[in-house]
Design an enzyme around this catalytic site. Structure first.
Site, short mmCIF file in Angstrom:
data_model
loop_
_atom_site.label_atom_id
_atom_site.label_comp_id
_atom_site.label_asym_id
_atom_site.label_seq_id
_atom_site.Cartn_x
_atom_site.Cartn_y
_atom_site.Cartn_z
N LYS A 1 73.19 24.43 15.86
CA LYS A 1 72.55 23.27 15.22
C LYS A 1 73.48 22.06 15.21
CE LYS A 1 69.65 26.32 12.48
NZ LYS A 1 69.50 27.08 11.23
N GLN B 1 71.15 27.58 5.17
CA GLN B 1 71.05 28.70 6.10
C GLN B 1 70.84 30.01 5.34
OE1 GLN B 1 71.15 28.47 9.62
NE2 GLN B 1 70.45 30.56 9.44
N ASP C 1 63.50 22.00 6.95
CA ASP C 1 62.98 23.32 7.30
C ASP C 1 61.47 23.40 7.08
OD1 ASP C 1 64.72 25.17 8.43
OD2 ASP C 1 65.68 25.62 6.53
#
Length: 310
Positions: free
Chosen positions: A52, A96, A119
């Protein structure tokens, strides 16, 4: 021969389209900013986060990795999230998963400001998805729709079967397919005669986390099959069974000690589907690409720039 839906090429196209948007934002004062919170030292999570951060670097997006120890408490992590919520240079926040067992994961995810939830997991953004309103979409489901559209796979009026009902993939991709006018069935562990239901699908999306579970019996001839699963199979006998003693795959196993396998049987899908996403190189690259899309779109919304994507 079935058409292979190449996620890498779609990812590259998306990144090329994002670069001028990032440059335009940077010219206004600063580039988009993404903060990734990685708790502890989970090897798989560390790989995801590195990928990422690299994607951000490739696009010119400012990125920051916050790495508290795995002994962190819920309160301490909430404080980190609140600090990131308050920062003007951070447009997106990604926590995460998984988090350590002592941390209340739901409280942490709910603490992320909805406008910075790249997200797409916050209930406000899930509600926007249900209502068809603008906002960040969960990255993997959004990537699935993107690859179908870019390969001009018909969705409207088609039967779509989703295997798996998770909040991360199954439910949101079903809603996205509904918004594209598909007739959608969601299957799960309690669905009777699962293969027969799956065979009704012109589009079949497998997201259950069981390697090579979806075999030829599940696939309607000529269907488009999207394989979301990624499992590292570490049994040589299992690799031999799945890949029918393929010398190439057995050599790969002997070299690495495992082979990556999706939820769909890789040989069956190639023989029976009309089009399919491979593992690796299918849906996986699109998850990070759509995270970049969400981050750029968040920066544009926060600055009042019209958003061409969401």
């Amino acid at each position: 021969m079935a058409l292979i839906l190449d996620g890498n090429s779609v990812r590259d196209s998306i990144k090329s389209e994002l670069k001028p948007r990032v440059a335009a934002l940077a010219a206004q004062g600063r580039p988009p900013g993404l903060a990734v919170v990685l708790v502890g030292h989970n090897p798989a999570s560390e790989i995801y986060v590195r990928n990422k951060i690299k994607a951000c670097q490739d696009l010119g997006i400012y990125s920051q990795s916050v790495t508290p120890p795995d002994s962190i408490t819920t309160g301490e992590l909430l404080n980190i999230v609140e600090q990131l919520n308050a920062r003007h240079d951070i447009d997106g926040i990604l926590v995460q998963l998984p988090l350590p067992p002592q941390v209340d994961t739901k409280r942490i995810l709910l603490a992320v400001a909805p406008e910075k939830d790249v997200d797409g997991f916050h209930p406000r953004n899930v509600g926007a998805l249900v209502a068809g309103l603008p906002g960040p979409r969960a990255c993997t489901p959004a990537g699935i729709i993107e690859i179908l559209k870019r390969y001009r796979v018909p969705i409207s009026g088609k039967r779509a079967v989703v295997v798996g009902r998770s909040d991360i993939v199954g439910k949101p991709v079903a809603l996205l397919l509904l918004h594209e006018n598909a007739t959608v069935t969601i299957c799960h562990s309690k669905t009777p005669d699962l293969p027969a239901v799956c065979r009704e699908g012109d589009l079949l999306i497998a997201a259950i986390g069981r390697p090579a579970f979806v075999t030829a019996d599940f696939i309607k001839p000529g269907a488009t099959v999207i394989d979301v699963g990624t499992t590292r199979v570490d049994s040589r006998a299992e690799v031999a069974r799945i890949f029918r003693n393929s010398p190439e795959k057995l050599a790969a196993f002997d070299k690495r000690g495992n082979v990556l396998v999706g939820d769909v049987h890789p040989l069956d899908v190639a023989e029976k589907a009309g089009a399919y996403t491979p593992v690796p190189g299918g849906v996986g690259p699109l998850t990070i690409a759509m995270l970049m899309v969400n981050t750029v779109a968040s920066a544009e919304r926060r600055r009042g720039v019209s958003d061409p994507v969401c």
